[in-house]
Design a protein around this motif. Structure first.
Motif, PDB file in Angstrom:
ATOM      1  N   ALA A 171       0.817  -1.219   0.000  1.00  0.00           N
ATOM      2  CA  ALA A 171       0.000   0.000   0.000  1.00  0.00           C
ATOM      3  C   ALA A 171       0.852   1.272   0.000  1.00  0.00           C
ATOM      4  N   GLY A 172       2.106   1.166   0.433  1.00  0.00           N
ATOM      5  CA  GLY A 172       2.969   2.341   0.477  1.00  0.00           C
ATOM      6  C   GLY A 172       3.714   2.586  -0.827  1.00  0.00           C
ATOM      7  N   GLN A 173       3.609   1.679  -1.791  1.00  0.00           N
ATOM      8  CA  GLN A 173       4.277   1.866  -3.078  1.00  0.00           C
ATOM      9  C   GLN A 173       3.718   3.127  -3.736  1.00  0.00           C
ATOM     10  N   GLU A 174       4.577   3.853  -4.417  1.00  0.00           N
ATOM     11  CA  GLU A 174       4.202   5.174  -4.909  1.00  0.00           C
ATOM     12  C   GLU A 174       2.907   5.181  -5.723  1.00  0.00           C
ATOM     13  N   THR A 175       2.791   4.275  -6.682  1.00  0.00           N
ATOM     14  CA  THR A 175       1.590   4.313  -7.529  1.00  0.00           C
ATOM     15  C   THR A 175       0.361   3.858  -6.746  1.00  0.00           C
ATOM     16  N   ALA A 176       0.550   3.017  -5.736  1.00  0.00           N
ATOM     17  CA  ALA A 176      -0.575   2.591  -4.896  1.00  0.00           C
ATOM     18  C   ALA A 176      -1.108   3.796  -4.116  1.00  0.00           C
ATOM     19  N   VAL A 177      -0.200   4.635  -3.653  1.00  0.00           N
ATOM     20  CA  VAL A 177      -0.601   5.847  -2.931  1.00  0.00           C
ATOM     21  C   VAL A 177      -1.357   6.795  -3.862  1.00  0.00           C
ATOM     22  N   LEU A 178      -0.882   6.923  -5.085  1.00  0.00           N
ATOM     23  CA  LEU A 178      -1.575   7.801  -6.043  1.00  0.00           C
ATOM     24  C   LEU A 178      -2.969   7.273  -6.356  1.00  0.00           C
ATOM     25  N   GLU A 179      -3.114   5.957  -6.416  1.00  0.00           N
ATOM     26  CA  GLU A 179      -4.439   5.368  -6.629  1.00  0.00           C
ATOM     27  C   GLU A 179      -5.358   5.702  -5.456  1.00  0.00           C
ATOM     28  N   LEU A 180      -4.831   5.560  -4.257  1.00  0.00           N
ATOM     29  CA  LEU A 180      -5.606   5.878  -3.052  1.00  0.00           C
ATOM     30  C   LEU A 180      -6.086   7.329  -3.091  1.00  0.00           C
ATOM     31  N   LEU A 181      -5.167   8.234  -3.466  1.00  0.00           N
ATOM     32  CA  LEU A 181      -5.503   9.657  -3.538  1.00  0.00           C
ATOM     33  C   LEU A 181      -6.603   9.908  -4.569  1.00  0.00           C
ATOM     34  N   ALA A 182      -6.616   9.097  -5.606  1.00  0.00           N
ATOM     35  CA  ALA A 182      -7.604   9.275  -6.671  1.00  0.00           C
ATOM     36  C   ALA A 182      -8.941   8.636  -6.310  1.00  0.00           C
ATOM     37  N   GLY A 183      -9.018   8.022  -5.121  1.00  0.00           N
ATOM     38  CA  GLY A 183     -10.280   7.446  -4.676  1.00  0.00           C
ATOM     39  C   GLY A 183     -10.474   6.005  -5.118  1.00  0.00           C
ATOM     40  N   ARG A 184      -9.402   5.390  -5.630  1.00  0.00           N
ATOM     41  CA  ARG A 184      -9.490   3.990  -6.034  1.00  0.00           C
ATOM     42  C   ARG A 184      -8.784   3.129  -4.997  1.00  0.00           C
ATOM     43  N   PRO A 185      -8.975   1.798  -5.045  1.00  0.00           N
ATOM     44  CA  PRO A 185      -8.257   0.940  -4.093  1.00  0.00           C
ATOM     45  C   PRO A 185      -6.744   1.143  -4.224  1.00  0.00           C
ATOM     46  N   GLY A 186      -6.058   1.140  -3.101  1.00  0.00           N
ATOM     47  CA  GLY A 186      -4.624   1.450  -3.102  1.00  0.00           C
ATOM     48  C   GLY A 186      -3.753   0.295  -3.556  1.00  0.00           C
ATOM     49  N   PHE A 187      -3.861  -0.063  -4.826  1.00  0.00           N
ATOM     50  CA  PHE A 187      -3.001  -1.098  -5.395  1.00  0.00           C
ATOM     51  C   PHE A 187      -2.044  -0.471  -6.402  1.00  0.00           C
ATOM     52  N   PRO A 188      -0.846  -1.016  -6.507  1.00  0.00           N
ATOM     53  CA  PRO A 188       0.107  -0.459  -7.488  1.00  0.00           C
ATOM     54  C   PRO A 188      -0.409  -0.595  -8.918  1.00  0.00           C
ATOM     55  N   VAL A 189      -0.132   0.398  -9.718  1.00  0.00           N
ATOM     56  CA  VAL A 189      -0.437   0.356 -11.152  1.00  0.00           C
ATOM     57  C   VAL A 189       0.839   0.730 -11.912  1.00  0.00           C
TER      58      VAL A 189
END
Lengths: 64, 426
Positions: free
Chosen positions: B163-181
């Protein structure tokens, strides 16, 4: 330098990319692509074919 | 059921007061005490901040050690920049960001606010650890104590390793589940909603804050010429409370490790880290560059030591079981490769596996995912073969040697049953 890059969360391991471009793309034991280095200049059209056939749009040509 | 972490998630820890970030924390984490200690927040323009962070060589403390100034420079001059404080520690063995937020939350916020102002950003996002509600509450409270005339948004990250991976955090910020993309561009160029995003770990922001207050000369009172300043370490001997310590770069690792760790191999960099023998460990100094050059990067500053007499193979096997279960399961090589790696490692620890299978699987997961989770797991598995090959060979010959639990060498003990190698096995 042109490279193929996989969008891993999008890739479902259908293997079509390997069928159209076996010289550069291998499949691992689970069916996911293994890319063997950058795309040689004279093979870019083949790489584009590989990108085009991906049913999940998981392959991209980047750089170069 | 996902396998549990061999080190408790959000476990207890002690904090040793330190020379810079963790100095003067006896006065408490409040804003008034913070301002008494450090003075008002200086207003720095972008060129000054770039100059400071370049000269002080501020590196990311989230694990990758990326130069902060490079991120800042990439984001500079682009439209509508965003600043993100990542206070989530996905790594169960790490407690340093929790300790820092508990002791000096305003230093963290000072770094983020100074940077937001220098960049012209109007938004600061705080990513809080779901597994540590006390830490999340402390950072929210600190943010409410201040009026920085910025929009501050708080988000709670899942208690998941990735959940702390950079793209996972950006997903979380965007309102999506915090998974890496997959990131096609660095976050500093196209991050949160494709806007330039300076996303750094909480400790990194605290260093930026301290540097803003003290200037390069003050900041570089600790550390070495090449690596000024201090860094936070989480020192954890299994079965004991972890200790968070702030140490200057250049400090000898053996001087900061607790006596129970002496003579033991250790996992440097935590679950995504590398095994090092005690002989190596005793000769090492805390340095991002040196440790990376040795192939044993410091990562997020975790030093995890097995319990005295604990088998490092079994511990590694349990960690990889856990890491395999922490995969978001979205990238094929990670989804398939980490369980296979875990199973290969279990076989080696049980005396029946093959090291070439381990190496092959490590190669099959590296750089083949949206985040660094497979790479870190592969590094851990490979390091076992690099640092503890004698232990591995002994298991494959049918024995689990005792660790040299003390400098004098402990008597041989069998700590777990290892079946005899089958007839004709390699």
């Amino acid at each position: 330098m042109t490279r193929l890059r996989v969008d891993w969360p999008a890739c479902r391991g259908r293997g079509l990319c390997q069928e159209v471009f076996p010289e550069l793309i291998d499949l691992d034991e689970w069916g996911y692509p293994v890319l063997d280095g950058p795309v040689p200049d004279d093979q870019v059209a083949r790489a584009r074919d590989a990108v085009r056939v991906c049913p999940t749009l998981a392959l991209r040509l980047v750089g170069g | 059921m996902r396998p549990a972490s061999p080190v408790p998630v959000a476990g207890p820890y002690d904090v040793v007061p330190g020379p810079a970030l963790l100095a003067g924390t006896a006065e408490g984490p409040g804003l008034a005490a913070h301002r008494d200690r450090h003075g008002p927040l200086p207003d720095l323009d972008l060129d000054t901040l770039l100059d400071l962070t370049t000269r002080a060589r501020v590196r990311g403390r989230g694990g990758a050690g990326f130069p902060f100034a490079t991120k800042l420079r990439a984001a500079a001059g682009r439209r509508r920049p965003v600043v993100v404080v990542n206070a989530g520690e996905g790594e169960p063995a790490s407690a340093k960001d929790a300790a820092l937020v508990g002791a000096a939350p305003h230093l963290v916020l000072d770094g983020a606010v100074t940077t937001a102002r220098a960049l012209g950003a109007r938004e600061v996002h705080l990513v809080l650890p779901g597994e540590r509600p006390d830490v999340a509450a402390a950072l929210r409270f600190a943010a409410r104590e201040r009026d920085d005339r910025l929009r501050v948004h708080a988000h709670v990250a899942d208690a998941r390793f990735v959940a702390g991976q950079e793209t996972a955090v950006l997903e979380l910020l965007a309102g999506r589940p915090g998974f890496p993309v997959t990131a096609w561009q660095p976050a500093s160029v196209a991050g949160h909603r494709r806007r330039p995003t300076v996303l750094s770990n909480a400790e990194t922001w605290a260093h930026v804050g301290l540097l803003a207050h003290r200037g390069v000369a003050g900041y570089a009172r600790h550390g070495t010429d090449r690596e000024p300043g201090t860094t936070l370490l989480t020192l954890a001997v299994r079965g004991r409370r972890a200790t968070v310590r702030e140490v200057p770069y250049g400090a000898r690792l053996r001087d900061v490790l607790p006596p129970e760790a002496w003579g033991q191999p250790a996992l440097l960099g935590g679950f995504h880290g590398s095994w090092v023998t005690w002989e190596t460990l005793a000769s090492l100094r805390v340095s991002v560059d040196r440790l990376r050059a040795l192939g044993t990067p410091l990562g997020a500053g975790v030093v995890l030591v097995p319990a005295p007499g604990e088998c490092p193979l079994r511990l590694t096997s349990r960690i990889v079981d856990y890491l395999a279960g922490q995969s978001a399961g979205r990238c094929g090589p990670c989804l398939n490769g980490l369980p296979a790696l875990a199973s290969a490692l279990r076989a080696v620890a049980a005396g029946s596996g093959r090291t070439d299978r381990l190496t092959a699987l490590a190669g099959l997961v590296e750089r083949r995912g949206a985040c660094a989770h497979p790479d870190g797991t592969a590094r851990l598995a490979r390091s076992l073969l690099a640092a503890l090959l004698g232990e591995v060979d002994a298991h494959l010959r049918g024995g689990c040697p005792a660790l040299a639990g003390t400098a004098l060498g402990a008597p041989t003990r069998r700590l777990h049953a290892v079946p005899a190698a089958p007839e004709g096995a390699a």
